[in-house]
Design an enzyme around this catalytic site. Structure first.
Site, PDB file in Angstrom:
ATOM      1  N   PHE A  58      -5.770 -15.988  41.974  1.00 21.03           N
ATOM      2  CA  PHE A  58      -4.928 -15.806  43.168  1.00 21.03           C
ATOM      3  C   PHE A  58      -4.488 -14.344  43.270  1.00 21.03           C
ATOM      4  O   PHE A  58      -3.990 -13.772  42.317  1.00 21.03           O
ATOM      5  CB  PHE A  58      -3.700 -16.715  43.086  1.00 21.03           C
ATOM      6  CG  PHE A  58      -2.771 -16.584  44.251  1.00 21.03           C
ATOM      7  CD1 PHE A  58      -2.943 -17.384  45.360  1.00 21.03           C
ATOM      8  CD2 PHE A  58      -1.732 -15.671  44.234  1.00 21.03           C
ATOM      9  CE1 PHE A  58      -2.087 -17.263  46.462  1.00 21.03           C
ATOM     10  CE2 PHE A  58      -0.871 -15.547  45.313  1.00 21.03           C
ATOM     11  CZ  PHE A  58      -1.050 -16.343  46.425  1.00 21.03           C
ATOM     12  N   HIS A  59      -4.687 -13.763  44.441  1.00 25.64           N
ATOM     13  CA  HIS A  59      -4.221 -12.395  44.706  1.00 25.64           C
ATOM     14  C   HIS A  59      -4.144 -12.176  46.210  1.00 25.64           C
ATOM     15  O   HIS A  59      -4.682 -12.909  46.984  1.00 25.64           O
ATOM     16  CB  HIS A  59      -5.126 -11.346  44.051  1.00 25.64           C
ATOM     17  CG  HIS A  59      -6.534 -11.341  44.530  1.00 25.64           C
ATOM     18  ND1 HIS A  59      -7.448 -12.320  44.163  1.00 25.64           N
ATOM     19  CD2 HIS A  59      -7.204 -10.494  45.322  1.00 25.64           C
ATOM     20  CE1 HIS A  59      -8.623 -12.045  44.713  1.00 25.64           C
ATOM     21  NE2 HIS A  59      -8.504 -10.957  45.446  1.00 25.64           N
TER      22      HIS A  59
END
Length: 160
Positions: free
Chosen positions: A159-160
């Site tokens: 996740f980013h």
């Protein structure tokens, strides 16, 4: 030794599976059931009965996650912000001026895996970073982008 997670022998073909195994790779195939095979491919049931092997595959993917290493300081970065849960870094190959990544220190592949509380904190941090960077870079606008899955353009599954 590397681990590859594949859609099955039929997807790759027996010759390629055999070559990968000869090179020392462990080849896993997710399918509807287990079966014997002369190649040595490890078949995992799609019904998730083989939880120990699936856990090992997931742990290996996390250990090899480049964003986990960046977020936890194992690889040097241009860090803009850091706290106990997140590190914000400048992207090594920026798409735009000020391109930064908000990385949770704990591994979550995408928005579907991240707990609501952590997702909320990421958005609050995104707003703080947008405000600070807009001012510092004298920009007229700011994008917050978060892709989920290969079809949506996600290339690193953290996740980013």
């Amino acid at each position: 030794m590397k681990i590859l997670v594949l859609g099955g022998n039929q997807f790759l073909g027996k010759a390629l599976c055999k070559k990968l195994l000869e090179l020392g790779h462990r080849v896993y195939a997710l399918n509807r059931g287990t079966r014997e095979n002369p190649l040595g491919v490890i078949h995992l049931k799609a019904d998730r009965n083989n939880t120990e092997e699936l856990k090992k595959v997931k742990e290996k993917k996390i250990m090899d996650c480049i964003f986990c290493k960046l977020a936890n300081g194992e690889i040097p970065t241009a860090t803009l912000y850091e706290d106990d849960e997140f590190r914000v870094i400048l992207d090594q190959g920026p798409a735009t001026k000020g391109h930064a990544l908000i990385l949770p220190k704990q591994h979550f592949a995408n928005i579907y895996e991240i707990p609501d509380e952590t997702a909320a904190k990421a958005m609050i941090l995104g707003k703080k970073m947008a405000t600070a960077m807009t001012k510092a870079l004298h920009s007229d606008g700011f994008n917050l982008v978060q892709n989920n899955g290969e079809a949506a353009g996600q290339t690193v599954f953290h996740f980013h």
